[in-house]
Design a protein around this motif. Structure first.
Motif, PDB file in Angstrom:
ATOM      1  N   LEU A  48      -6.265  10.725   8.776  1.00 35.65           N
ATOM      2  CA  LEU A  48      -7.044  11.601   7.902  1.00 35.65           C
ATOM      3  C   LEU A  48      -6.140  12.335   6.910  1.00 35.65           C
ATOM      4  O   LEU A  48      -6.497  12.492   5.735  1.00 35.65           O
ATOM      5  CB  LEU A  48      -7.828  12.611   8.740  1.00 35.65           C
ATOM      6  CG  LEU A  48      -8.961  12.033   9.599  1.00 35.65           C
ATOM      7  CD1 LEU A  48      -9.539  13.112  10.506  1.00 35.65           C
ATOM      8  CD2 LEU A  48     -10.052  11.432   8.724  1.00 35.65           C
ATOM      9  N   ILE A  49      -4.968  12.774   7.367  1.00 36.33           N
ATOM     10  CA  ILE A  49      -4.028  13.460   6.470  1.00 36.33           C
ATOM     11  C   ILE A  49      -3.534  12.512   5.383  1.00 36.33           C
ATOM     12  O   ILE A  49      -3.472  12.877   4.196  1.00 36.33           O
ATOM     13  CB  ILE A  49      -2.850  14.033   7.278  1.00 36.33           C
ATOM     14  CG1 ILE A  49      -3.327  15.161   8.194  1.00 36.33           C
ATOM     15  CG2 ILE A  49      -1.750  14.537   6.341  1.00 36.33           C
ATOM     16  CD1 ILE A  49      -2.257  15.679   9.135  1.00 36.33           C
ATOM     17  N   CYS A  50      -3.181  11.290   5.785  1.00 39.49           N
ATOM     18  CA  CYS A  50      -2.720  10.307   4.796  1.00 39.49           C
ATOM     19  C   CYS A  50      -3.833   9.980   3.804  1.00 39.49           C
ATOM     20  O   CYS A  50      -3.588   9.856   2.591  1.00 39.49           O
ATOM     21  CB  CYS A  50      -2.260   9.036   5.502  1.00 39.49           C
ATOM     22  SG  CYS A  50      -0.765   9.223   6.506  1.00 39.49           S
ATOM     23  N   GLY A  51      -5.055   9.841   4.296  1.00 41.54           N
ATOM     24  CA  GLY A  51      -6.182   9.605   3.404  1.00 41.54           C
ATOM     25  C   GLY A  51      -6.406  10.766   2.453  1.00 41.54           C
ATOM     26  O   GLY A  51      -6.752  10.576   1.275  1.00 41.54           O
ATOM     27  N   ALA A  52      -6.190  11.996   2.955  1.00 44.12           N
ATOM     28  CA  ALA A  52      -6.341  13.174   2.096  1.00 44.12           C
ATOM     29  C   ALA A  52      -5.282  13.202   1.003  1.00 44.12           C
ATOM     30  O   ALA A  52      -5.557  13.612  -0.139  1.00 44.12           O
ATOM     31  CB  ALA A  52      -6.262  14.440   2.949  1.00 44.12           C
ATOM     32  N   ILE A  53      -4.065  12.756   1.330  1.00 42.50           N
ATOM     33  CA  ILE A  53      -3.011  12.687   0.306  1.00 42.50           C
ATOM     34  C   ILE A  53      -3.408  11.708  -0.799  1.00 42.50           C
ATOM     35  O   ILE A  53      -3.257  11.997  -1.994  1.00 42.50           O
ATOM     36  CB  ILE A  53      -1.675  12.274   0.955  1.00 42.50           C
ATOM     37  CG1 ILE A  53      -1.175  13.370   1.898  1.00 42.50           C
ATOM     38  CG2 ILE A  53      -0.625  11.973  -0.119  1.00 42.50           C
ATOM     39  CD1 ILE A  53       0.062  12.992   2.687  1.00 42.50           C
TER      40      ILE A  53
ATOM     41  N   ILE B  69      -4.058   2.032  -7.819  1.00 44.73           N
ATOM     42  CA  ILE B  69      -3.065   1.045  -7.397  1.00 44.73           C
ATOM     43  C   ILE B  69      -1.662   1.654  -7.399  1.00 44.73           C
ATOM     44  O   ILE B  69      -0.847   1.350  -6.518  1.00 44.73           O
ATOM     45  CB  ILE B  69      -3.136  -0.212  -8.298  1.00 44.73           C
ATOM     46  CG1 ILE B  69      -2.272  -1.328  -7.700  1.00 44.73           C
ATOM     47  CG2 ILE B  69      -2.715   0.106  -9.727  1.00 44.73           C
ATOM     48  CD1 ILE B  69      -2.443  -2.654  -8.403  1.00 44.73           C
ATOM     49  N   LEU B  70      -1.378   2.548  -8.343  1.00 44.49           N
ATOM     50  CA  LEU B  70      -0.066   3.185  -8.389  1.00 44.49           C
ATOM     51  C   LEU B  70       0.055   4.264  -7.321  1.00 44.49           C
ATOM     52  O   LEU B  70       1.096   4.396  -6.670  1.00 44.49           O
ATOM     53  CB  LEU B  70       0.176   3.794  -9.772  1.00 44.49           C
ATOM     54  CG  LEU B  70       0.255   2.808 -10.943  1.00 44.49           C
ATOM     55  CD1 LEU B  70       0.455   3.559 -12.254  1.00 44.49           C
ATOM     56  CD2 LEU B  70       1.378   1.813 -10.724  1.00 44.49           C
ATOM     57  N   ALA B  71      -1.021   5.029  -7.130  1.00 47.95           N
ATOM     58  CA  ALA B  71      -0.996   6.105  -6.141  1.00 47.95           C
ATOM     59  C   ALA B  71      -0.801   5.553  -4.734  1.00 47.95           C
ATOM     60  O   ALA B  71       0.049   6.041  -3.970  1.00 47.95           O
ATOM     61  CB  ALA B  71      -2.289   6.917  -6.223  1.00 47.95           C
ATOM     62  N   THR B  72      -1.572   4.534  -4.383  1.00 43.81           N
ATOM     63  CA  THR B  72      -1.478   3.993  -3.028  1.00 43.81           C
ATOM     64  C   THR B  72      -0.217   3.152  -2.830  1.00 43.81           C
ATOM     65  O   THR B  72       0.270   3.028  -1.709  1.00 43.81           O
ATOM     66  CB  THR B  72      -2.723   3.156  -2.694  1.00 43.81           C
ATOM     67  OG1 THR B  72      -2.908   2.121  -3.678  1.00 43.81           O
ATOM     68  CG2 THR B  72      -3.961   4.034  -2.663  1.00 43.81           C
ATOM     69  N   LEU B  73       0.299   2.579  -3.916  1.00 44.11           N
ATOM     70  CA  LEU B  73       1.593   1.887  -3.806  1.00 44.11           C
ATOM     71  C   LEU B  73       2.698   2.888  -3.492  1.00 44.11           C
ATOM     72  O   LEU B  73       3.583   2.630  -2.667  1.00 44.11           O
ATOM     73  CB  LEU B  73       1.901   1.149  -5.113  1.00 44.11           C
ATOM     74  CG  LEU B  73       3.219   0.365  -5.152  1.00 44.11           C
ATOM     75  CD1 LEU B  73       3.211  -0.748  -4.116  1.00 44.11           C
ATOM     76  CD2 LEU B  73       3.460  -0.213  -6.555  1.00 44.11           C
ATOM     77  N   ALA B  74       2.616   4.060  -4.131  1.00 47.08           N
ATOM     78  CA  ALA B  74       3.608   5.107  -3.876  1.00 47.08           C
ATOM     79  C   ALA B  74       3.475   5.654  -2.457  1.00 47.08           C
ATOM     80  O   ALA B  74       4.478   5.835  -1.753  1.00 47.08           O
ATOM     81  CB  ALA B  74       3.447   6.232  -4.892  1.00 47.08           C
ATOM     82  N   THR B  75       2.237   5.916  -2.030  1.00 47.46           N
ATOM     83  CA  THR B  75       2.054   6.461  -0.679  1.00 47.46           C
ATOM     84  C   THR B  75       2.371   5.419   0.393  1.00 47.46           C
ATOM     85  O   THR B  75       2.809   5.771   1.484  1.00 47.46           O
ATOM     86  CB  THR B  75       0.617   6.978  -0.495  1.00 47.46           C
ATOM     87  OG1 THR B  75      -0.330   5.949  -0.823  1.00 47.46           O
ATOM     88  CG2 THR B  75       0.366   8.191  -1.375  1.00 47.46           C
ATOM     89  N   MET B  76       2.136   4.158   0.085  1.00 47.76           N
ATOM     90  CA  MET B  76       2.521   3.097   1.029  1.00 47.76           C
ATOM     91  C   MET B  76       4.023   3.161   1.292  1.00 47.76           C
ATOM     92  O   MET B  76       4.470   3.133   2.453  1.00 47.76           O
ATOM     93  CB  MET B  76       2.150   1.722   0.462  1.00 47.76           C
ATOM     94  CG  MET B  76       2.629   0.548   1.314  1.00 47.76           C
ATOM     95  SD  MET B  76       2.407  -1.056   0.513  1.00 47.76           S
ATOM     96  CE  MET B  76       3.666  -0.954  -0.774  1.00 47.76           C
ATOM     97  N   THR B  77       4.795   3.274   0.224  1.00 45.90           N
ATOM     98  CA  THR B  77       6.244   3.385   0.363  1.00 45.90           C
ATOM     99  C   THR B  77       6.623   4.675   1.076  1.00 45.90           C
ATOM    100  O   THR B  77       7.533   4.703   1.918  1.00 45.90           O
ATOM    101  CB  THR B  77       6.914   3.331  -1.015  1.00 45.90           C
ATOM    102  OG1 THR B  77       6.473   2.163  -1.716  1.00 45.90           O
ATOM    103  CG2 THR B  77       8.424   3.287  -0.888  1.00 45.90           C
ATOM    104  N   LEU B  78       5.909   5.761   0.742  1.00 41.86           N
ATOM    105  CA  LEU B  78       6.187   7.061   1.362  1.00 41.86           C
ATOM    106  C   LEU B  78       5.929   7.029   2.864  1.00 41.86           C
ATOM    107  O   LEU B  78       6.780   7.444   3.658  1.00 41.86           O
ATOM    108  CB  LEU B  78       5.315   8.131   0.705  1.00 41.86           C
ATOM    109  CG  LEU B  78       5.361   9.525   1.334  1.00 41.86           C
ATOM    110  CD1 LEU B  78       6.755  10.133   1.183  1.00 41.86           C
ATOM    111  CD2 LEU B  78       4.311  10.436   0.707  1.00 41.86           C
ATOM    112  N   PHE B  79       4.765   6.533   3.256  1.00 39.42           N
ATOM    113  CA  PHE B  79       4.417   6.497   4.683  1.00 39.42           C
ATOM    114  C   PHE B  79       5.355   5.581   5.457  1.00 39.42           C
ATOM    115  O   PHE B  79       5.772   5.909   6.574  1.00 39.42           O
ATOM    116  CB  PHE B  79       2.970   6.044   4.861  1.00 39.42           C
ATOM    117  CG  PHE B  79       1.960   6.930   4.174  1.00 39.42           C
ATOM    118  CD1 PHE B  79       2.217   8.271   3.983  1.00 39.42           C
ATOM    119  CD2 PHE B  79       0.748   6.426   3.713  1.00 39.42           C
ATOM    120  CE1 PHE B  79       1.300   9.099   3.351  1.00 39.42           C
ATOM    121  CE2 PHE B  79      -0.175   7.228   3.084  1.00 39.42           C
ATOM    122  CZ  PHE B  79       0.104   8.575   2.893  1.00 39.42           C
TER     123      PHE B  79
END
Length: 292
Positions: free
Chosen positions: A70-75, A88-98
């Motif tokens: 839920l926290i990751c989804g909120a980010i 696509i850019l936001a989730t690509l960045a968060t994919m790398t972050l997570f």
């Protein structure tokens, strides 16, 4: 197959929700791995030397993993719905972050030897049916009801059909998109828990190929990549079909590289057909308007 299909199907449903709004969520695997690692870490810390652990700690560990989802989804929601970052850019960045956070916490080492009670979820049966498959059906019914029978689902489809019109309406398109990515994070965490339960391990780099596979499943399942149309049933059936193809490749002893080639080829072919059919539909609509 009944043990392998659910994890892919649930991740694909998570991608489907974001794609219905005209976006995409590439961070599903990162979220699932992070949720699985947190849950696995808590369980292994609370296990005795003999491998015993109370049911309450297992439940608490699973809830902690869901909270991570839920926290990751909120980010993702903040980046996409509030800051207007391209999905696509936001989730690509968060994919790398997570992924980076998970690897940094565990030093790239997987957490294994999980409790036997937890493993029963991913490897057990319920009324003779594999438990993961039952969970997949429950989740599919829930998401199908959400899309087809609730105002949130209707708004998701309307945003995917015409985002500009939704922005000028009173439906609150930002709020709808935010909830979409939060639910996507929730589903990804559930998939991660099922994977950890089935394999008795959680790894920071597990299932990297699942991202491409989930996108192929969603597109093959009839979801419009531009948003606005799609069904959960189509996604589940597409998952089963691709799993049958994978099992067939293994039975024929084909190289795994050929399966990846088939995935990419199917994705390209379906995208071409979608583009052709969409152009024909638009042309027919224009011709009807001119004739009238």
């Amino acid at each position: 197959m009944a043990y392998q299909v659910p994890e892919i199907a649930i991740l694909s449903i998570a991608v489907m929700l974001s794609m219905l709004t005209g976006g995409i969520d590439l961070s599903i695997v990162g979220i699932s791995n992070a949720a699985a690692l947190v849950s696995a870490y808590i369980m292994t810390q609370k296990m005795t030397e003999g491998g015993d652990i109370s049911t309450m700690w297992i439940i608490a560990a699973c809830l902690a993993g869901i909270l991570i989802g839920l926290i990751c989804g909120a980010i993702n929601s903040i980046l996409i719905a509030i800051l207007n970052v391209t999905p696509i850019l936001a989730t690509l960045a968060t994919m790398t972050l997570f992924n980076g956070i998970a690897i940094g916490i565990t030093n790239g080492v997987s957490v294994s030897d999980l409790p036997k009670q937890f493993m029963r979820v991913g490897n057990g049966t319920f009324l003779g049916i594999p438990t993961p498959f039952v969970l997949m059906v429950v989740i599919a019914i829930f998401v199908g009801y959400l899309i087809n029978r609730t105002s949130l689902g209707l708004k998701v489809l309307l945003i995917g059909t015409n985002r500009k019109a939704a922005q000028y309406s009173v439906m609150g398109d930002r709020k709808v998109i935010a909830w979409t990515y939060i639910i996507s994070g929730l589903l990804s965490s559930l998939a991660g828990l099922i994977i950890a339960s089935r394999t008795s391990a959680a790894s920071p780099d597990f299932g990297n190929s699942y991202i491409l596979l989930a996108i192929v499943v969603v597109v093959l399942g009839g979801i419009n990549p531009m948003g606005g149309f799609g069904t959960v049933t189509g996604v589940v059936l597409a998952t089963i079909v691709l799993q049958m193809v994978s099992s067939g490749f293994n039975a024929l002893r084909f190289s795994q590289f050929f399966y990846l080639l088939a995935q990419g080829g199917v994705l390209v072919l379906v995208m071409i057909l979608n583009t052709v059919f969409e152009k024909r539909r638009i042309n027919r609509s224009i011709n009807k308007s001119l004739d009238s």
